[in-house]
Scaffold this active site. Structure first.
Site, PDB file in Angstrom:
ATOM      1  CG  HIS A   3     -16.476  30.915  -3.717  1.00 10.43           C
ATOM      2  ND1 HIS A   3     -15.880  31.149  -4.941  1.00 10.43           N
ATOM      3  CD2 HIS A   3     -16.554  29.558  -3.584  1.00 10.43           C
ATOM      4  CE1 HIS A   3     -15.625  30.000  -5.533  1.00 10.43           C
ATOM      5  NE2 HIS A   3     -16.019  29.027  -4.734  1.00 10.43           N
ATOM      6  CB  SER A   4     -12.515  30.142  -3.177  1.00 12.42           C
ATOM      7  OG  SER A   4     -11.268  29.571  -3.485  1.00 12.42           O
ATOM      8  CG  MET A   5      -8.470  34.937  -2.014  1.00 10.13           C
ATOM      9  SD  MET A   5      -7.777  35.909  -3.381  1.00 10.13           S
ATOM     10  CE  MET A   5      -9.197  36.951  -3.792  1.00 10.13           C
ATOM     11  CB  ALA A  16     -14.216  31.456   2.433  1.00 10.24           C
TER      12      ALA A  16
END
Length: 319
Positions: free
Chosen positions: A98-100, A102
């Site tokens: 998720h986010s960072m 990812a």
């Protein structure tokens, strides 16, 4: 149910939550910037066929801070993930980020394609920037390592801490409470973050546009990219490259679906909320250049801001 697990990586302890049966698909879940393993408390139980280790990155959640002489570096985060996989004996594994997380996951998939069986990116992917900015961020990562003794904000109650996180990020109260539950430390004056202050100013490994193009070409794992909002700054910087990457990996008959905030004028614009709004003509131009074919677009509410609906477009593209 899960079990708390501590993994010793040569004196650096990485901690996290282990979900699912021993025979499940080996999976590592990577959280976002300043978040922790609780990010996956809702998702992990819904994947009963996976053996998921949701890890706290170094300096986050319950994991150790990096030692005083060490940098917070995307390369070290990548090494930690591979070392965690080695701890479990996983020569190949699945990644959910998720986010960072990812962003780091996509870098692992491109740098070590033989080790990643599949990749799921939730609101994130490896980003790019102009070369001068990339160099500036490298310098910032080094400078941030000297913030010894820096102090994070103290809150009188956990409820106040959760409310501040919810207001700052726009996430739900329940989500913020979950992050705070694992990410807080008790101090004399109340509650503060466990997070290492040196993390601020550092971040994942940032690539130039050419490097990102090459990285995408090296990813062989089946990849699912879930982007709830294309208005995020990290994606806006990389939109051309990412669109081209989507077109390259999208099979004939495949579908790409995403939403973004709408703009009445031409091009795109940074709004007061810190998000980008895009005109339909701009999106169509970028998609056409990437070789994607528009299949439909619908005007609808894409998110809430302070409880008020924000209008945007739901796009569907194919090949």
């Amino acid at each position: 149910m899960f079990e708390d697990l501590d993994i010793d990586l040569g004196g650096q302890w990485i901690r996290g939550k282990l979900w699912g049966p021993v025979t499940g698909l080996p999976t590592i879940a990577l959280h976002g910037y300043l978040d922790n393993a609780n990010s996956f408390d809702v998702l992990a139980p819904r994947l009963p066929n996976h053996r998921i280790f949701a890890m706290d990155f170094a300096g986050h959640g319950a994991s150790d801070h990096r030692r005083p002489h060490e940098l917070y570096s995307g390369l070290l985060d990548i090494r930690d993930v591979l070392a965690v996989a080695d701890h479990f004996g996983w020569s190949r594994f699945h990644l959910i980020g998720h986010s960072m997380g990812a962003e780091i996951g996509s870098q692992i998939a491109g740098l070590f394609p033989d080790r990643v069986a599949s990749l799921v990116c939730i609101d994130g992917f490896c980003s790019t920037n102009d070369v001068p900015v990339t160099l500036e961020h490298l310098a910032s990562s080094v400078s941030a390592s000297f913030k010894q003794g820096a102090r994070l904000k103290v809150f009188p109650t956990l409820a106040a801490m959760s409310a501040r996180l919810s207001d700052a990020t726009g996430q739900s109260a329940a989500s913020a409470e979950a992050i705070v539950a694992r990410g807080h430390a008790v101090v004399v004056e109340g509650y503060t973050w466990r997070t290492d202050p040196r993390i601020k100013g550092s971040g994942p490994l940032e690539l130039t546009g050419e490097q990102l193009q090459q990285l995408i070409q090296q990813i062989t794992a089946g990849t699912l990219m879930i982007v709830a909002d294309l208005s995020n700054d990290w994606l806006q910087r990389s939109l051309d490259v990412v669109m081209a990457g989507i077109a390259r990996v999208l099979e004939a008959g495949g579908t790409a679906v995403f939403s973004l905030e709408a703009r009445k004028g031409a091009g795109f614009k940074l709004t007061e909320s810190g998000r980008y709004a895009h005109s339909r003509s701009y999106v169509r131009h970028i998609a056409a250049e990437a070789g994607l074919v528009e299949q439909g677009v619908t005007r609808q509410t894409v998110r809430l801001e302070y409880g008020e609906p924000v209008l945007g477009d739901l796009w569907v593209f194919g090949r």
